[in-house]
Design an enzyme around this catalytic site. Structure first.
Site, PDB file in Angstrom:
ATOM      1  N   LYS A  71       1.154  -0.861   0.229  1.00 16.91           N
ATOM      2  CA  LYS A  71      -0.043   0.056   0.115  1.00 16.91           C
ATOM      3  C   LYS A  71       0.578   1.672   0.700  1.00 16.91           C
ATOM      4  CE  LYS A  71      -4.271  -1.429   2.185  1.00 16.91           C
ATOM      5  NZ  LYS A  71      -4.936  -1.749   3.301  1.00 16.91           N
ATOM      6  N   ASP A 107      -9.655   2.672   1.980  1.00 20.85           N
ATOM      7  CA  ASP A 107     -10.091   2.065   2.629  1.00 20.85           C
ATOM      8  C   ASP A 107     -10.565   3.242   3.729  1.00 20.85           C
ATOM      9  OD1 ASP A 107      -8.638  -0.633   2.278  1.00 20.85           O
ATOM     10  OD2 ASP A 107      -7.126  -0.340   2.941  1.00 20.85           O
TER      11      ASP A 107
END
Ligand code: ATR
Length: 291
Positions: A71, A107
């Site tokens: 990420k 997210d």
């Protein structure tokens, strides 16, 4: 849906990816919308993220999700990065743009949408945030950006909480994150809080654990939101409920990070009703596995 010459591809890069629920989310949405799209997992070996992103772009892959451990690493492979994702320093969604991809952090947008749909505001709230690892750090940014009044950041290792607080406060331009050692929870102001559980404690197979056991602590929580969804009901959630609070797991966060990615890739709006259908499917997946 029949795969043919016009089928577009989206997918997930990470390592490992075998247990992902994202194909269920995206392929269900594609079916519901009648989109000619498939979503598949792509395990990517250590050190090969840049190649993977360049290759995906060359293949015309519409969009990718990015999971652990890439990420942060993926950011250097992108054409553009959305401002929330850039502040957090983590990207989980890539959207095809000319010559490559733009990165987003759905997210955190997903957590925000999950909380909003449950009627849990962040704006003006006083919040307890448990943990100061990668997940909690991102939540601290989200809380600051969405206008939380105060966030008490409780972590076992005080140093880490202090570092996150310093960084987020600097970014926010105000004192919003207040670091504390987990063991000092007794010195919190005497009031009720929204609590977000961002540590890895209580995650399957350690379902019998919570960062704090003391019922006195849980009496201070009106709403508890755990980022974990395996087990379905964490010990943290059980303790919140036992003390009269409302408790939620992280499955809606997972749902909405996917929904928002799907919206970005396809330029559509997924209604609450449509999202709910996907949610029921995810939930059914856990039926029988609920600790
Ligand atoms: P993630 O990226 O999922 O947030 P992480 O960066 O490893 O994972 O962070 C894990 C978090 O859980 C940290 O806040 C960690 O506390 P420390 O910073 O003190 O290590 C917290 N954590 C893990 N095990 C814990 C335990 N047994 N008791 C209290 N906190 C714990």
């Amino acid at each position: 849906m029949e795969i043919n010459g016009k089928t577009r591809v989206c997918g997930l890069i990470g390592n490992p990816v075998e247990h992902t629920l994202s194909p269920m989310i995206h392929n269900t949405l594609a079916e519901m919308f009648g989109h000619n799209l498939v979503y598949v997992p792509f395990p990517v070996e250590t050190g090969r993220v840049a190649e993977a992103v360049a290759g995906a772009s060359a293949l015309g892959i519409l969009g990718l999700n990015v999971t652990v451990p890439y990420k942060s690493e993926v950011i250097s492979c992108l054409r553009e990065v959305d401002s929330l994702a850039a502040s957090i320093g983590a990207v989980n969604t890539l959207v095809s743009v000319r010559g490559g991809y733009k990165g987003y952090n759905t997210d955190m947008e997903g957590l925000y949408r999950a909380m909003t749909t449950e009627g849990i505001p962040l704006e003006g709230e006083e919040i307890l945030l448990l943990g100061a690892g990668g997940a909690s750090r991102a939540v601290a940014y989200l809380c600051a950006i969405k206008g939380a009044k105060r966030v008490y950041l409780l972590n076992r290792t005080l140093d880490k909480a202090q570092k996150v607080a310093q960084e987020v406060n600097r970014h926010a331009g105000r004192d919003v994150i207040f670091p504390m050692a987990l063991a000092d929870y007794d010195s919190l102001p005497d009031q009720k809080f929204l609590a977000i559980q961002g540590t890895s404690v209580g995650l399957f197979p350690h379902a019998d654990q919570a960062v704090i056991e003391d019922e006195g602590f849980y009496g201070r929580i009106h709403t508890g939101f755990d980022l974990i969804y395996t087990p379905w009901e964490t010990r943290f959630m059980k303790l919140v409920k036992k003390s009269g609070g409302r408790a939620y797991n992280g499955l809606k966060m997972l749902l909405y990070q996917g929904v928002i990615a799907y919206e970005l890739w396809n330029d559509v709006e997924v209604s609450e009703k449509e999202a709910q259908i996907v949610y029921e499917k995810l939930k059914a997946h856990f039926a029988g596995e609920t600790d």
